[in-house]
Write a protein that holds these residues in place. Sequence first.
Motif, short mmCIF file in Angstrom:
data_model
loop_
_atom_site.label_atom_id
_atom_site.label_comp_id
_atom_site.label_asym_id
_atom_site.label_seq_id
_atom_site.Cartn_x
_atom_site.Cartn_y
_atom_site.Cartn_z
N GLY A 87 0.81 -1.21 0.00
CA GLY A 87 0.00 0.00 0.00
C GLY A 87 0.84 1.26 0.00
N ASP A 88 0.15 2.39 -0.06
CA ASP A 88 0.84 3.68 0.05
C ASP A 88 1.30 3.87 1.50
OD1 ASP A 88 1.33 6.59 -0.95
OD2 ASP A 88 0.17 6.82 0.91
N PRO A 89 2.59 4.12 1.73
CA PRO A 89 3.10 4.16 3.11
C PRO A 89 2.38 5.14 4.03
CG PRO A 89 4.92 4.06 1.56
CD PRO A 89 3.68 4.23 0.75
N THR A 90 2.16 6.37 3.56
CA THR A 90 1.51 7.36 4.42
C THR A 90 0.09 6.92 4.76
OG1 THR A 90 2.84 9.16 3.51
CG2 THR A 90 0.79 9.77 4.63
N ARG A 91 -0.65 6.46 3.77
CA ARG A 91 -2.02 6.01 4.02
C ARG A 91 -2.04 4.84 4.98
NH1 ARG A 91 -3.16 6.44 -1.78
NH2 ARG A 91 -4.12 8.46 -2.20
N GLU A 92 -1.13 3.90 4.80
CA GLU A 92 -1.10 2.71 5.65
C GLU A 92 -0.78 3.08 7.10
OE1 GLU A 92 -1.86 -0.51 4.96
OE2 GLU A 92 -2.51 0.22 3.01
N ILE A 93 0.19 3.96 7.30
CA ILE A 93 0.57 4.33 8.67
C ILE A 93 -0.54 5.13 9.34
CG2 ILE A 93 2.20 5.71 10.04
CD1 ILE A 93 4.35 4.93 7.91
N LEU A 94 -1.12 6.09 8.62
CA LEU A 94 -2.21 6.88 9.21
C LEU A 94 -3.43 6.01 9.51
CD1 LEU A 94 -2.09 10.26 7.22
CD2 LEU A 94 -1.06 9.70 9.43
N ALA A 95 -3.70 5.04 8.65
CA ALA A 95 -4.82 4.12 8.90
C ALA A 95 -4.56 3.29 10.16
CB ALA A 95 -5.05 3.21 7.70
N TYR A 96 -3.31 2.90 10.36
CA TYR A 96 -2.96 2.14 11.56
C TYR A 96 -3.16 3.00 12.80
CZ TYR A 96 -0.14 -0.33 15.02
OH TYR A 96 0.29 -0.96 16.18
N VAL A 97 -2.72 4.27 12.74
CA VAL A 97 -2.91 5.18 13.88
C VAL A 97 -4.40 5.31 14.19
CG1 VAL A 97 -2.64 7.55 14.69
CG2 VAL A 97 -0.79 6.46 13.41
N ARG A 98 -5.23 5.48 13.16
CA ARG A 98 -6.67 5.66 13.38
C ARG A 98 -7.29 4.40 13.99
NH1 ARG A 98 -6.61 7.37 7.79
NH2 ARG A 98 -6.05 9.58 7.71
N ARG A 99 -6.89 3.24 13.50
CA ARG A 99 -7.44 1.99 14.04
C ARG A 99 -7.05 1.81 15.50
NH1 ARG A 99 -6.63 0.01 8.57
NH2 ARG A 99 -4.49 -0.59 9.05
N LYS A 100 -5.81 2.17 15.83
CA LYS A 100 -5.38 2.05 17.23
C LYS A 100 -6.15 3.02 18.13
CE LYS A 100 -2.52 0.22 19.12
NZ LYS A 100 -2.69 -0.94 20.03
N LEU A 101 -6.39 4.23 17.63
CA LEU A 101 -7.16 5.19 18.42
C LEU A 101 -8.61 4.71 18.58
CD1 LEU A 101 -6.94 7.89 19.90
CD2 LEU A 101 -7.67 9.01 17.77
N ASP A 102 -9.16 4.13 17.53
CA ASP A 102 -10.53 3.59 17.62
C ASP A 102 -10.61 2.47 18.65
OD1 ASP A 102 -11.42 5.35 15.71
OD2 ASP A 102 -11.36 3.92 14.06
N LEU A 103 -9.57 1.64 18.74
CA LEU A 103 -9.55 0.59 19.75
C LEU A 103 -9.55 1.18 21.15
CD1 LEU A 103 -7.05 -2.16 18.47
CD2 LEU A 103 -9.52 -2.35 18.74
#
Length: 212
Positions: A87-103
């Motif tokens: 995937g696109d690195p920036t999108r992948e990292i930001l998506a991971y941050v969002r998923r962790k915050l959602d958890l």
Amino acid sequence: MNEDRHKPRARTRIQQRNRELIREAALDVFSQQGFRGATLDQIAERAGLSKPNLLYYFPSKEAIHLDLLSRLLDTWLDPLRTLDPAGDPTREILAYVRRKLDLSRDYPRESRLFANEVLQGAPRLMELLGGELKSLVDEKAAVLRQWAAEGRIADLPPHHLIFAIWALTQHYADFEVQVRAVLGEGHDPYAEAHDFLDLLFTKLIAPAQRTG
């Protein structure tokens, strides 16, 4: 006939319901009292069951705690598993941050349970932390290192980038009372955190501009 008699019986709906009641009650008690402060009596009372009934489903406080931690760790690792090397690195990292915050938003008790276990030296989780968790983090750190080598993100220590994501997202669950007290009424800490962390990590991981 004999074979059927020896097959394990499926749990009844009442048994499944009672196990979930115990897990829910234990989450409340462990996240508030920690493992050492929690008692089976407290968990049974919170679940609305007698202590002997609770012990029918789980033989000890340790068994309930380990059951919760094992289920939690699997949930906790899912967002990191989805980090896609293609995937696109920036999108992948930001998506991971969002998923962790959602958890953190959706599972605050589980986050505090995990934090309490780690603060006590992770006596019931060390094997998993040094095994499954370490292997996954090492795998994704290699992806981050490759992206940095290709100039697609900043050259940052990959393990510490992951630690920073954990710290900045799980803070909102583990210190939720403090966060809400400081922000005051009328603030949605998670919505504001989404925007702030998007901006922070976008700037942090941006590759250096080449000159000449």
